[in-house]
Design a protein around this motif. Sequence first.
Motif, PDB file in Angstrom:
ATOM      1  N   VAL A 132      -5.235   9.710   1.813  1.00 17.94           N
ATOM      2  CA  VAL A 132      -5.561  10.081   0.443  1.00 17.94           C
ATOM      3  C   VAL A 132      -5.822  11.581   0.430  1.00 17.94           C
ATOM      4  CG1 VAL A 132      -7.120   9.708  -1.497  1.00 17.94           C
ATOM      5  CG2 VAL A 132      -6.562   7.805   0.038  1.00 17.94           C
ATOM      6  N   LEU A 176     -12.381  -2.615   7.282  1.00 14.61           N
ATOM      7  CA  LEU A 176     -13.191  -1.703   8.077  1.00 14.61           C
ATOM      8  C   LEU A 176     -13.752  -2.371   9.326  1.00 14.61           C
ATOM      9  CD1 LEU A 176     -14.187   1.179   8.171  1.00 14.61           C
ATOM     10  CD2 LEU A 176     -16.167   0.497   6.840  1.00 14.61           C
ATOM     11  N   ARG A 224      -1.779   5.493   3.302  1.00 16.02           N
ATOM     12  CA  ARG A 224      -3.125   5.350   3.861  1.00 16.02           C
ATOM     13  C   ARG A 224      -3.879   6.671   3.794  1.00 16.02           C
ATOM     14  NH1 ARG A 224      -4.231   0.812   6.480  1.00 16.02           N
ATOM     15  NH2 ARG A 224      -2.554  -0.580   7.040  1.00 16.02           N
ATOM     16  N   MET A 273       0.854  -1.166   0.000  1.00 12.61           N
ATOM     17  CA  MET A 273       0.000   0.000   0.000  1.00 12.61           C
ATOM     18  C   MET A 273       0.904   1.234   0.000  1.00 12.61           C
ATOM     19  SD  MET A 273      -2.768   1.192   2.849  1.00 12.61           S
ATOM     20  CE  MET A 273      -3.947  -0.074   2.448  1.00 12.61           C
ATOM     21  N   THR A 289      -9.281  11.448   3.561  1.00 14.90           N
ATOM     22  CA  THR A 289      -9.699  10.047   3.538  1.00 14.90           C
ATOM     23  C   THR A 289      -8.510   9.196   3.967  1.00 14.90           C
ATOM     24  OG1 THR A 289     -11.248  10.447   1.734  1.00 14.90           O
ATOM     25  CG2 THR A 289     -10.551   8.167   2.087  1.00 14.90           C
ATOM     26  N   ILE A 290      -8.759   8.231   4.832  1.00  6.72           N
ATOM     27  CA  ILE A 290      -7.713   7.315   5.278  1.00  6.72           C
ATOM     28  C   ILE A 290      -8.129   5.912   4.887  1.00  6.72           C
ATOM     29  CG2 ILE A 290      -6.476   6.380   7.266  1.00  6.72           C
ATOM     30  CD1 ILE A 290      -6.915   9.097   8.613  1.00  6.72           C
ATOM     31  N   LEU A 291      -7.267   5.240   4.144  1.00  4.68           N
ATOM     32  CA  LEU A 291      -7.541   3.876   3.708  1.00  4.68           C
ATOM     33  C   LEU A 291      -7.209   2.891   4.813  1.00  4.68           C
ATOM     34  CD1 LEU A 291      -5.985   4.032   0.117  1.00  4.68           C
ATOM     35  CD2 LEU A 291      -8.374   4.345   0.769  1.00  4.68           C
ATOM     36  N   VAL A 292      -8.052   1.893   4.992  1.00  2.00           N
ATOM     37  CA  VAL A 292      -7.797   0.838   5.975  1.00  2.00           C
ATOM     38  C   VAL A 292      -7.904  -0.510   5.281  1.00  2.00           C
ATOM     39  CG1 VAL A 292      -8.595   2.167   7.935  1.00  2.00           C
ATOM     40  CG2 VAL A 292     -10.216   0.786   6.691  1.00  2.00           C
ATOM     41  N   ASP A 293      -7.208  -1.514   5.829  1.00  6.03           N
ATOM     42  CA  ASP A 293      -7.230  -2.857   5.237  1.00  6.03           C
ATOM     43  C   ASP A 293      -8.597  -3.506   5.366  1.00  6.03           C
ATOM     44  OD1 ASP A 293      -4.546  -2.678   4.470  1.00  6.03           O
ATOM     45  OD2 ASP A 293      -3.866  -3.434   6.424  1.00  6.03           O
ATOM     46  N   SER A 330       1.887   8.725   6.650  1.00  3.57           N
ATOM     47  CA  SER A 330       1.789   7.505   5.860  1.00  3.57           C
ATOM     48  C   SER A 330       2.467   7.804   4.532  1.00  3.57           C
ATOM     49  CB  SER A 330       0.334   7.096   5.638  1.00  3.57           C
ATOM     50  OG  SER A 330       0.282   5.885   4.902  1.00  3.57           O
TER      51      SER A 330
END
Length: 80
Positions: A6, A78, A4, A1, A72-76, A49
Amino acid sequence: MDSRIVAVDHVYLEASRDALDQLTWFYGELAQLDAVDDVATKHQVCFRSARLELRVRLVDTPRGESVACRVTILVDCLED
């Protein structure tokens, strides 16, 4: 990734001074961003990140955000 976070560039937010523990839990533990200790002071906390940073200025009276989606924060996963 890659990152995290965005966003186009670093993100700057404000929070109440007494929210430090909640910020550390949310962004550090839950969102799994890296704490940037060399930037942290009693007035600011910072998470990273990849190349992007999320800096939170700790103030007595934080300003309300007029932007509906600031970051926006990406997570593996939710659910996790």
